[in-house]
Motif scaffolding. Structure first.
Motif, short mmCIF file in Angstrom:
data_model
loop_
_atom_site.label_atom_id
_atom_site.label_comp_id
_atom_site.label_asym_id
_atom_site.label_seq_id
_atom_site.Cartn_x
_atom_site.Cartn_y
_atom_site.Cartn_z
N ARG A 1 20.78 2.33 -4.32
CA ARG A 1 20.92 3.76 -4.58
C ARG A 1 20.85 4.06 -6.07
O ARG A 1 20.20 4.99 -6.50
CB ARG A 1 22.26 4.28 -4.03
N GLU A 2 21.50 3.19 -6.87
CA GLU A 2 21.51 3.43 -8.31
C GLU A 2 20.13 3.24 -8.93
O GLU A 2 19.85 3.75 -9.98
CB GLU A 2 22.53 2.50 -8.98
N ARG A 3 19.26 2.46 -8.23
CA ARG A 3 17.95 2.18 -8.82
C ARG A 3 16.95 3.31 -8.61
O ARG A 3 15.83 3.21 -9.08
CB ARG A 3 17.40 0.86 -8.24
N ILE A 4 17.34 4.37 -7.86
CA ILE A 4 16.42 5.51 -7.72
C ILE A 4 16.12 6.04 -9.11
O ILE A 4 17.02 6.39 -9.86
CB ILE A 4 17.02 6.63 -6.86
N SER A 5 14.84 6.03 -9.50
CA SER A 5 14.51 6.42 -10.86
C SER A 5 13.24 7.24 -10.86
O SER A 5 12.62 7.46 -9.82
CB SER A 5 14.33 5.16 -11.72
N LEU A 6 12.84 7.68 -12.05
CA LEU A 6 11.63 8.49 -12.18
C LEU A 6 10.40 7.59 -12.00
O LEU A 6 10.44 6.40 -12.30
CB LEU A 6 11.62 9.15 -13.56
N LEU A 7 9.30 8.18 -11.50
CA LEU A 7 8.10 7.39 -11.20
C LEU A 7 7.26 7.14 -12.45
O LEU A 7 7.10 8.03 -13.28
CB LEU A 7 7.25 8.14 -10.17
N LYS A 8 6.69 5.93 -12.57
CA LYS A 8 5.81 5.59 -13.70
C LYS A 8 4.37 5.86 -13.28
O LYS A 8 3.71 4.99 -12.73
CB LYS A 8 5.98 4.12 -14.09
N VAL A 9 3.90 7.07 -13.51
CA VAL A 9 2.58 7.44 -13.00
C VAL A 9 1.66 8.03 -14.07
O VAL A 9 0.50 8.32 -13.80
CB VAL A 9 2.71 8.48 -11.85
N LEU A 10 2.17 8.23 -15.29
CA LEU A 10 1.39 9.00 -16.28
C LEU A 10 0.58 8.11 -17.23
O LEU A 10 1.03 7.04 -17.62
CB LEU A 10 2.33 9.90 -17.09
N GLY A 11 -0.61 8.61 -17.61
CA GLY A 11 -1.47 7.93 -18.57
C GLY A 11 -1.62 8.75 -19.84
O GLY A 11 -0.99 9.81 -19.98
N PRO A 12 -2.47 8.29 -20.82
CA PRO A 12 -2.63 9.01 -22.10
C PRO A 12 -3.07 10.47 -21.93
O PRO A 12 -2.63 11.34 -22.68
CB PRO A 12 -3.71 8.22 -22.83
N ALA A 13 -3.94 10.73 -20.93
CA ALA A 13 -4.41 12.11 -20.73
C ALA A 13 -3.25 13.03 -20.33
O ALA A 13 -3.18 14.18 -20.77
CB ALA A 13 -5.49 12.15 -19.65
N HIS A 14 -2.31 12.50 -19.53
CA HIS A 14 -1.15 13.31 -19.17
C HIS A 14 -0.26 13.55 -20.37
O HIS A 14 0.31 14.62 -20.53
CB HIS A 14 -0.34 12.61 -18.06
N VAL A 15 -0.13 12.52 -21.22
CA VAL A 15 0.69 12.68 -22.43
C VAL A 15 0.07 13.75 -23.33
O VAL A 15 0.76 14.64 -23.84
CB VAL A 15 0.82 11.33 -23.20
N TRP A 16 -1.25 13.68 -23.50
CA TRP A 16 -1.98 14.69 -24.29
C TRP A 16 -1.74 16.08 -23.67
O TRP A 16 -1.44 17.05 -24.36
CB TRP A 16 -3.48 14.36 -24.29
#
Lengths: 125, 466
Positions: free
Chosen positions: B13-28
């Protein structure tokens, strides 16, 4: 020797509601209220000529043409043209503002350093 | 259930975290998407404070300030890869109270920007309605609708939110070039009139310094890229790349925007307009360009509000998770994996400030919170290199010429405080009062709920001198 960690108290639901409300109150009382009361508007002065024409307002023919493209006449453009920010510097107000900003950062860095030592002590000792 | 199984299920339950889905274009898109609205409104108040030429000088100096911000941010964020951006940096490098303040800077810079965006959407629709013969439209329902629909989008998931941002930011960015082509930006005299309109410095050099305040609006929010650190696939690559390309995009867009609008609209009008790009298109008199600027302004404001909800909620969420705020805010939605409670809590705050209708003052609150954050960065950078010198920990990116960017940033921040004092001194003091009261509340009340050792989550060696 057993390490001693700081165990924070559990906050009740009521306490959480109170803290959330407190934050909302200071947001509205310190930030929103002065705006609504008109205490924080930019300081401006107006120096309108007696006879309002594009010339007396200091507008050259290019400016005049562009004002007219926006649907403005010299009379209603005068409100925009004659309002100027008041940049008169009050030394006392400047000193007070500087003291508040510097004091804020000094206070925060000192208190943060005290808290940071707790963090490092508990993490590494 | 055995104790082991209980512990395992609790751990899951504690490990529920945000998803790692973003690349440089999303950061831009996250950085530029938030900021690009600054090329459609608000920047022009710097023209009001210093004249047209004063504004462009301030724009380039503040561009230098932000280049320092981007360089410093890229080094620290690529090393401290956690949601909350500068907030997490402050927690590891300066201490909990500073982190609490930095969290608030982020929340208020973004929430006030969100309020300003919604306000502009309302005003734009009112102006467009006037052009079509409906002069009495009330902007407030549009303000509420804009914030509500974007909050819902954010509630449902970060990937869709930032993908939508990428598309509408790109459309808004293209609209600047439509104005450039429509106004024949390369041929002064036919439509744009720089020789007649860019005449002098109405307030002298004091006005140029004063224009620094709103020149921040050309770029404010680019530092928001590091808010997504926990949701980026490759932090060391994506963050510096996304942030630096974002800065280049904005420097170009800011200069073009200033040149076109200041060469079409007299500076006194431009200096108080809420929708300067749209007004510039009206002065040009080309209906297609006017329509494009309507779309560009609308999309840029929506993209910005969308990104700010994302960023403000993540900063608020991070503080809740760390008990700096009630832990109730630290919840992740079990299905959508978003900080849904933080998203919802900030909605009424944004709407309240948007309802004032005072764009310059709402923007000033955002600018001041941003400015306090930029003042934190050189202090943070100096300490970061002092506590963990180069070679002591692995850095994703090392910015060059240290300590000159930090010193330059600090001096430009001091100058911008003075610029804000010139014209908006009372508002500056109101904002400082807020942060002082909040700091005292945190240190003397809230800090007792904070788990000390948990504030340091990086696997770094002990900092030098501690």
């Amino acid at each position: 020797m057993v390490k001693k960690y700081y165990e924070p108290p559990k906050q009740s639901g009521q306490g959480q509601v109170f803290d959330s409300l407190f934050l909302l109150i200071i947001i509205y009382a310190v930030l929103l209220l002065p705006i609504v009361l008109g205490l924080t508007a930019g300081k401006t002065v107006t120096q309108a000529p007696e006879n309002i024409t594009w010339e007396t307002l200091g507008q050259n023919p290019v400016m005049q043409k562009q004002w007219e493209k926006l649907g403005m006449t010299a009379e209603n453009a005068a409100e925009y043209i004659t309002a100027r920010f008041d940049y008169t510097i009050n030394p006392v107000a400047l000193i007070i503002t500087a003291v508040v900003i510097i004091g804020y950062f000094v206070l925060m860095l000192r208190l943060s350093d005290k808290e940071y030592r707790d963090v490092i002590h508990e993490k590494f000792d | 259930m055995s104790n082991q199984n209980k512990a395992a299920s609790q751990g899951a339950r504690e490990r529920i975290s945000l998803l790692k889905v973003l690349g440089p274009a999303h950061v831009w898109a996250l950085g530029v998407g938030i900021v690009l609205v600054g090329e459609f409104m608000g920047y022009n108040f710097s023209i009001g404070k210093g004249g047209a030429l004063g504004s462009i000088i301030a724009c380039w100096f503040i561009g230098l300030l932000y280049t320092c911000v981007a360089m410093i941010d890229s080094e620290v964020t690529s090393t401290v890869a956690a949601a909350g951006g500068q907030y997490s940096q402050a927690k590891h490098i300066i201490g909990p109270l500073m982190a609490f303040n930095v969290g608030l800077y982020l929340v208020f810079a973004y929430t006030m920007l969100e309020a300003a965006d919604a306000l502009v959407v309302g005003d734009l629709l009112v102006e467009a309605a006037k052009d079509f013969g409906h002069p009495d439209l009330d902007p407030r329902p549009f303000v509420v609708f804009t914030i509500a629909i974007l909050a819902w989008l954010n509630y449902r998931g970060v990937f869709m939110t930032l993908t939508v941002n990428f598309i509408i930011t790109a459309v808004a960015f293209v609209s600047i070039y439509v104005l450039f082509i429509g106004a024949k930006g390369w041929a002064p005299g036919e439509f744009i009139q720089p020789e007649g309109l860019l005449t002098d410095l109405p307030y002298g050099w004091l006005g140029v310094i004063s224009a620094f305040q709103f020149a921040i609006w050309y770029y404010l929010g680019i530092e928001g890229t590091c808010q997504a650190a926990e949701e980026v696939r490759s932090v060391a690559r994506s963050l510096p790349l996304g942030t630096m390309t974002g800065m280049m995009t904005l420097l170009i867009a800011a200069t073009i925007t200033w040149y076109l609008t200041a060469s079409l609209v007299p500076w006194e009008y431009l200096g108080v307009s809420y929708i300067p790009q749209y007004d510039a298109a009206r002065a040009l008199g080309n209906p297609f360009v006017t329509l494009c600027m309507f779309v560009g302004t609308l999309f840029s404001a929506v993209a910005s509000a969308n990104g700010t909800i994302n960023d403000a909620a993540r900063a608020w969420f991070s503080m809740g998770r760390d008990r700096y705020l009630p832990v109730w805010f630290g919840a992740v939605h079990p299905r959508y994996r978003t900080p849904y409670r933080s998203i919802l809590f900030l909605v009424p705050v944004a709407i309240s400030f948007a309802f004032t209708g005072l764009l310059d003052q709402v923007i000033t609150f955002s600018i001041l919170s941003g400015l306090l954050g930029y003042t934190f960065m050189p202090i943070n950078m100096m300490r970061f290199r002092k506590l963990w010198p180069l070679g002591s920990i692995r850095r994703g990116y090392v910015h060059p010429f240290h300590p000159f960017p930090a010193i330059t940033l600090f001096l430009l921040c001091c100058l911008t405080y003075f610029a804000t004092f010139l014209g908006y001194g009372t508002q500056l003091l109101a904002m400082m009062t807020f942060y002082i009261v909040a700091s005292l509340w945190f240190h003397f009340h809230r800090y007792k709920y904070v788990k000390r050792g948990d504030q340091f989550q990086m696997s770094w060696p002990r900092p030098k001198g501690y």
